[in-house]
Structures are given as structure tokens and as C-alpha cells.
Design a protein around this motif. Sequence first.
Motif, short mmCIF file in Angstrom:
data_model
loop_
_atom_site.label_atom_id
_atom_site.label_comp_id
_atom_site.label_asym_id
_atom_site.label_seq_id
_atom_site.Cartn_x
_atom_site.Cartn_y
_atom_site.Cartn_z
N CYS A 149 34.43 50.32 40.10
CA CYS A 149 33.33 49.49 40.62
C CYS A 149 32.73 48.64 39.50
O CYS A 149 32.49 49.12 38.40
CB CYS A 149 32.26 50.40 41.22
SG CYS A 149 30.83 49.52 41.86
N LYS A 150 32.51 47.36 39.81
CA LYS A 150 32.04 46.43 38.80
C LYS A 150 30.54 46.55 38.52
O LYS A 150 30.03 45.92 37.60
CB LYS A 150 32.36 44.99 39.26
CG LYS A 150 33.02 44.17 38.15
CD LYS A 150 33.52 42.85 38.64
CE LYS A 150 33.86 41.97 37.44
NZ LYS A 150 34.51 40.74 37.82
N ASN A 151 29.83 47.36 39.32
CA ASN A 151 28.42 47.60 39.02
C ASN A 151 28.34 48.48 37.77
O ASN A 151 28.77 49.63 37.80
CB ASN A 151 27.77 48.31 40.23
CG ASN A 151 26.31 48.63 39.99
OD1 ASN A 151 25.78 48.44 38.89
ND2 ASN A 151 25.66 49.13 41.03
N PRO A 152 27.78 47.94 36.65
CA PRO A 152 27.81 48.69 35.39
C PRO A 152 27.08 50.03 35.45
O PRO A 152 27.35 50.91 34.64
CB PRO A 152 27.16 47.74 34.38
CG PRO A 152 26.49 46.69 35.17
CD PRO A 152 27.16 46.62 36.51
N LYS A 208 40.01 48.37 50.02
CA LYS A 208 40.67 48.22 51.33
C LYS A 208 40.61 46.79 51.85
O LYS A 208 41.00 46.54 53.00
CB LYS A 208 39.99 49.14 52.34
CG LYS A 208 40.18 50.61 52.05
CD LYS A 208 39.52 51.43 53.15
CE LYS A 208 39.39 52.88 52.72
NZ LYS A 208 38.54 53.63 53.61
N THR A 209 40.09 45.85 51.07
CA THR A 209 39.98 44.47 51.56
C THR A 209 41.37 43.88 51.80
O THR A 209 42.34 44.25 51.12
CB THR A 209 39.22 43.58 50.57
OG1 THR A 209 39.94 43.55 49.34
CG2 THR A 209 37.81 44.09 50.33
N ARG A 210 41.44 42.97 52.74
CA ARG A 210 42.73 42.40 53.12
C ARG A 210 43.46 41.76 51.93
O ARG A 210 44.67 41.94 51.76
CB ARG A 210 42.54 41.37 54.24
CG ARG A 210 43.83 40.73 54.74
CD ARG A 210 43.62 40.00 56.03
NE ARG A 210 43.45 40.91 57.16
CZ ARG A 210 44.45 41.45 57.84
NH1 ARG A 210 45.69 41.19 57.53
NH2 ARG A 210 44.22 42.26 58.85
N ASN A 211 42.69 41.00 51.12
CA ASN A 211 43.35 40.29 50.01
C ASN A 211 43.11 40.96 48.65
O ASN A 211 43.21 40.30 47.61
CB ASN A 211 42.89 38.82 49.98
CG ASN A 211 41.37 38.72 49.90
OD1 ASN A 211 40.69 39.75 49.92
ND2 ASN A 211 40.85 37.52 49.80
N SER A 212 42.79 42.23 48.65
CA SER A 212 42.59 42.98 47.41
C SER A 212 41.51 42.37 46.52
O SER A 212 41.64 42.36 45.30
CB SER A 212 43.89 43.03 46.59
OG SER A 212 44.71 44.04 47.05
N SER A 213 40.46 41.83 47.11
CA SER A 213 39.45 41.13 46.31
C SER A 213 38.18 41.96 46.12
O SER A 213 37.20 41.46 45.58
CB SER A 213 39.09 39.81 46.98
OG SER A 213 38.56 40.09 48.27
N GLY A 214 38.19 43.22 46.57
CA GLY A 214 37.00 44.06 46.45
C GLY A 214 36.63 44.33 45.01
O GLY A 214 37.50 44.55 44.16
N LEU A 215 35.34 44.28 44.72
CA LEU A 215 34.87 44.50 43.35
C LEU A 215 33.94 45.70 43.25
O LEU A 215 33.69 46.19 42.16
CB LEU A 215 34.12 43.26 42.85
CG LEU A 215 34.94 41.97 42.75
CD1 LEU A 215 34.03 40.82 42.35
CD2 LEU A 215 36.07 42.14 41.76
#
Length: 192
Positions: free
Chosen positions: A151-154, A163-170
Motif C-alpha cells: 500500500c502506497k499510504n506511508p 484486484k483492479t482490472r488494469n492492475s492500477s491499484g495503489l
Amino acid sequence: MERTTAEGYPPSVCDSSELILGFVNTRPSGNGRVESLSDRDGLVRWLTGAGLAADDPGVSYADAVAAQELRGALETILRAHAGCVDDVTSVPAAEAYLRRVAERYPLTPRLSADGCTFVPAQTGVPGAFGALFAAAADLAARGAWSRLKVCKNPSCLAGFFDKTRNSSGLYCGAACGSQMSMRAYRSRLRTG
Ligand SMILES: [Zn+2]
């Protein structure tokens, strides 16, 4: 690790991703997670929870240290998947480390008419660490390895399955996503 199912859509978490994420998420975080691999007992607890080698009487403090090192390298790879690596040397260093230690935890291919899976060649703690490599190989074979991210939240840094369609989840979830967009909004207000 006995799965041969091809990855469909929507992509789903599986034993392999659960194993690796459960391992990565033994680390402490600003969100209240505490270090779970600080000693031998911590490692035994993780092994038990993961259904691996918990009855190995030889589990030692050195194994817990090795587990933390391995976790650090896997975490770096998962950070790279999320595009949040601050230091460009950290990924090659983690990859070199993983190449080196993988020799200590060999895998055996198990071939069947349906496909090929890898199983640890050893038992005990080396077998448990090998199971992590087998899980990574399983995910990679199904095109899902890059979906394992940090997870990009520090203040969170939890491992999660994108699980996002285009693998863009952060972010690991909506809470971290909105926390970060609120933070970005406030910083835009400050800078005018
Ligand atoms: Zn998060």
C-alpha cells in the motif's frame, strides 16, 4: 501450492497470495500492526497460522532473523509492483538477495497432466521459506505476481492483492485511498 487453475477475471486472492501477503504483513506499521517476527515464538506463530512446519523443534532465533530479511526483500519487490521505490538500488539488491537465498530453499517440480507446480524440497523452516518461493512462482505462472503490492499510504504499507482490472491499484483499501487523496488535497491548498 497444488493449484493449476489459470487466472481468470476478476483476479482473486488464492492460497499463494494469502501466504505471501500474510508473511509480508507480519511487519510493523504506523497503522498499529506490531512486529510479529521479532523472536522464535513469533516465527512459530506465523508458521502455525500459515499451516507450515510449526512442529519443527529446531526453529531458532536465527530463523526469525532470516525470516525478517526474506520479508524485507519480498516487501521491496511488492513496493516495486506499486511503483513506490524511493531508492533505485533497493530493487536490484532485493533481487540479488532473493537469488542468493533461493539456493538454500530449493523447490521440486511436480508435473501432472494438468500442469506443473513447485513444492519445497525440504521440510521444517527451510521448507516453509521454500513455500514462499513456490507461492511466488505459482503467482508468476498465472500472471498475478505483479498484483501483489505494498500500500502506497506511508503510514500503512500493508501488502495487498490488487484486484483492479488494469492492475492500477495503489492502496490496500478505500480508507487508505481517501486518506491519501485528502492529504494531497490539503497539500494543494497549502501550496495555493
Ligand atoms: Zn493501506
